[in-house]
Design an enzyme around this catalytic site. Sequence first.
Site, PDB file in Angstrom:
ATOM      1  N   ARG A  46       1.011  -1.081  -0.076  1.00 39.47           N
ATOM      2  CA  ARG A  46       0.001  -0.009  -0.010  1.00 39.47           C
ATOM      3  C   ARG A  46       1.101   1.198  -0.024  1.00 39.47           C
ATOM      4  O   ARG A  46       0.389   2.251  -0.429  1.00 39.47           O
ATOM      5  CB  ARG A  46      -0.941   0.038   1.228  1.00 39.47           C
ATOM      6  CG  ARG A  46      -2.035  -1.031   1.107  1.00 39.47           C
ATOM      7  CD  ARG A  46      -2.547  -1.386   2.426  1.00 39.47           C
ATOM      8  NE  ARG A  46      -1.459  -2.069   3.118  1.00 39.47           N
ATOM      9  CZ  ARG A  46      -1.562  -2.927   4.081  1.00 39.47           C
ATOM     10  NH1 ARG A  46      -3.043  -3.109   4.793  1.00 39.47           N
ATOM     11  NH2 ARG A  46      -0.762  -3.729   4.595  1.00 39.47           N
ATOM     12  N   HIS A 181       8.754 -22.128   8.251  1.00 44.19           N
ATOM     13  CA  HIS A 181      10.237 -22.057   7.762  1.00 44.19           C
ATOM     14  C   HIS A 181      11.093 -22.918   8.495  1.00 44.19           C
ATOM     15  O   HIS A 181      12.456 -23.279   7.826  1.00 44.19           O
ATOM     16  CB  HIS A 181      10.625 -20.640   8.146  1.00 44.19           C
ATOM     17  CG  HIS A 181      10.869 -20.286   9.298  1.00 44.19           C
ATOM     18  ND1 HIS A 181       9.821 -19.876  10.348  1.00 44.19           N
ATOM     19  CD2 HIS A 181      12.146 -20.048  10.006  1.00 44.19           C
ATOM     20  CE1 HIS A 181      10.576 -19.815  11.465  1.00 44.19           C
ATOM     21  NE2 HIS A 181      11.742 -19.952  11.561  1.00 44.19           N
ATOM     22  N   LYS A 185      15.313 -25.360   6.905  1.00 47.59           N
ATOM     23  CA  LYS A 185      16.593 -25.444   7.725  1.00 47.59           C
ATOM     24  C   LYS A 185      17.276 -26.644   7.416  1.00 47.59           C
ATOM     25  O   LYS A 185      16.524 -27.911   7.301  1.00 47.59           O
ATOM     26  CB  LYS A 185      16.447 -25.235   9.218  1.00 47.59           C
ATOM     27  CG  LYS A 185      15.715 -24.063   9.710  1.00 47.59           C
ATOM     28  CD  LYS A 185      15.645 -23.979  11.299  1.00 47.59           C
ATOM     29  CE  LYS A 185      14.838 -23.053  11.783  1.00 47.59           C
ATOM     30  NZ  LYS A 185      15.508 -21.748  11.850  1.00 47.59           N
ATOM     31  N   GLU A 219      14.939 -19.786  22.862  1.00 45.16           N
ATOM     32  CA  GLU A 219      15.283 -18.313  22.143  1.00 45.16           C
ATOM     33  C   GLU A 219      15.815 -17.556  23.428  1.00 45.16           C
ATOM     34  O   GLU A 219      15.317 -17.566  24.626  1.00 45.16           O
ATOM     35  CB  GLU A 219      14.317 -17.682  21.528  1.00 45.16           C
ATOM     36  CG  GLU A 219      13.754 -18.328  20.489  1.00 45.16           C
ATOM     37  CD  GLU A 219      12.490 -17.693  19.492  1.00 45.16           C
ATOM     38  OE1 GLU A 219      12.900 -17.085  18.566  1.00 45.16           O
ATOM     39  OE2 GLU A 219      11.500 -17.545  20.278  1.00 45.16           O
ATOM     40  N   ASP A 238       2.265 -20.019  18.642  1.00 44.36           N
ATOM     41  CA  ASP A 238       3.259 -19.508  17.698  1.00 44.36           C
ATOM     42  C   ASP A 238       4.378 -20.354  17.391  1.00 44.36           C
ATOM     43  O   ASP A 238       4.993 -20.405  16.232  1.00 44.36           O
ATOM     44  CB  ASP A 238       4.321 -18.484  18.739  1.00 44.36           C
ATOM     45  CG  ASP A 238       5.227 -17.418  17.969  1.00 44.36           C
ATOM     46  OD1 ASP A 238       4.954 -17.144  16.434  1.00 44.36           O
ATOM     47  OD2 ASP A 238       6.109 -16.971  18.625  1.00 44.36           O
ATOM     48  N   HIS A 243       6.106 -25.396  14.079  1.00 49.36           N
ATOM     49  CA  HIS A 243       7.703 -25.504  14.298  1.00 49.36           C
ATOM     50  C   HIS A 243       7.840 -27.055  14.851  1.00 49.36           C
ATOM     51  O   HIS A 243       8.709 -27.812  14.504  1.00 49.36           O
ATOM     52  CB  HIS A 243       8.577 -24.570  14.764  1.00 49.36           C
ATOM     53  CG  HIS A 243       8.185 -23.227  14.026  1.00 49.36           C
ATOM     54  ND1 HIS A 243       7.753 -23.370  12.850  1.00 49.36           N
ATOM     55  CD2 HIS A 243       8.349 -22.157  14.705  1.00 49.36           C
ATOM     56  CE1 HIS A 243       7.559 -22.078  12.363  1.00 49.36           C
ATOM     57  NE2 HIS A 243       7.853 -21.118  13.387  1.00 49.36           N
ATOM     58  N   LYS A 339      10.941 -18.347  25.227  1.00 55.30           N
ATOM     59  CA  LYS A 339      11.816 -16.928  24.790  1.00 55.30           C
ATOM     60  C   LYS A 339      12.239 -16.487  26.295  1.00 55.30           C
ATOM     61  O   LYS A 339      12.087 -16.992  27.283  1.00 55.30           O
ATOM     62  CB  LYS A 339      10.854 -15.735  24.440  1.00 55.30           C
ATOM     63  CG  LYS A 339      10.080 -16.143  23.396  1.00 55.30           C
ATOM     64  CD  LYS A 339       9.720 -14.900  22.270  1.00 55.30           C
ATOM     65  CE  LYS A 339       8.895 -15.058  21.103  1.00 55.30           C
ATOM     66  NZ  LYS A 339       9.914 -15.194  19.922  1.00 55.30           N
TER      67      LYS A 339
END
Length: 488
Positions: A46, A181, A185, A219, A238, A243, A339
């Site tokens: 946009r 994703h 890997k 993480e 998430d 994953h 996390k």
Amino acid sequence: RRGPPGVFVIFGGGGDLTHRLLVPALYNLANARLLDSHFSIIVVDRADVSAADLRQSFHDSLENFVTSRGTEAVSLHDDVWTRLSSSIDYVRGSFEEAATYDALARKIGNQNCIFYLAVAARFFGTIVDQLGVSGLAKESGKVFRRVIIEKPFGSDLASAIALNERLLRTLDESQIYRIDHYLGKETVQNILALRFSNGFFEPLWNRDNIDHVQITAAETVGVEQRARFYESTGAVRDMVPNHVMQLLAMTAMEAPISFDADAVRDEKTKVLKAIHAVQHHDVVRGQYAAGSIKEQPVVGYRDEPGVDPHSHTETYVAMKLMIDNWRWAGVPFYVRTGKRLAARKTEIAVHFKSAPYALFRDTPVDKLTPNIMLLHIQPTEGVTLQFSAKIPGPTVHLGGVRMKFDYSEWFHEGPSTGYETLLYDCMIGDATLFQRADNIEAGWRVVQPVLEWMHAPAGLDFYAAGSEGPKAADDLLARDHRHWLKIG
Ligand code: BG6
């Protein structure tokens, strides 16, 4: 072999994903001479920018590749970049308006086309509907039209099913490439090579020889700038149905009858469907409190900008999962992700049963080194075998030793984003590393019970940022007389 000619359309091309991953991955493919000379890119967004501005901002972010090992600087080959960037065009428009799609259709004509939806999830359905209405989704003769969809694919089982139904009103399943994703890997793909191309692992890969499996995706980063998204998402949604379930499926699936996309995806779905309905007492949800990462103090989740000070969103989850099939009956799979943990580390640890204790009288049994096969996904990529060996000397004493294969040491690969293989596979029509509708739904089915209990505020355990996670997660394994491998 070069991919086919065609147009790569990126919806949401102004965003972070496009800059950090997609364009660098396309550059790497161009550099490896895997793109056709009639390959071009159209960005749809946009913002009021020119194609020249966009090319410049892609160039700037290309200088730092984001890889599974971290961010790496590379020196660009100017000729490769010049050619790729001259193929980049821009269509400005709203994702909801027919005019945007008419403009696109005029530019694309009768070429092959991949539509990459690098947009917020609420636009997935709208864009695909519009691709249908405008005729852009229609394949004719050898001309293909494919759509790559990012995560999050739904926010629970019902919404994932509804989204699949909506997409399938316009597209055939063979046109849909649902990306995870993690499947890009190298070391995740290597799990199948390791298991099924070698003679010595697979015969041991079952409940007779394996005691349990630990899957960790830890993480050190916190919520970063994503509070708005993360507050309503949390660690379970998430990371787990996508994953973590991919890692579990790769580790636990049966051998496919071939490497055909459907043969592989059949087996992955089968093993996910075999996961026993998860019990409340087998799940630990945690949230990080203040602490320190690499000796720097950091705030707790509730004090992060944009986060509700009374938030019950989890930033950590650990689960004990049991797979009800012949191979895995009785072998727990402990999975955890979070996390602000002690280190950035994704790995799968396969713990083998101990040898019958008879011979080594001078070595107390609790000192015997457990036999563990570690599959390192990131940041180091490789495989380690841990086993016992005799300590040199006149008496028989055993010590733990490690045998290690390091991917980068052995193969000397340049940095890659992990998206190269996925984009290339979509170009050549190989959907093996993409999720079919039933894979996605099977992943959601595993976490669905947890999503239902989560409305109750009770049952959130806090952990200090930079630690190994909540104590309750240690108790989950201690109950079974086991313990987690250390993250940091
Ligand atoms: C994304 C999640 O899908 O995966 C992020 O939305 C997470 O929250 C990321 O940080 C982890 O990916 P990687 O490749 O760094 O392990």
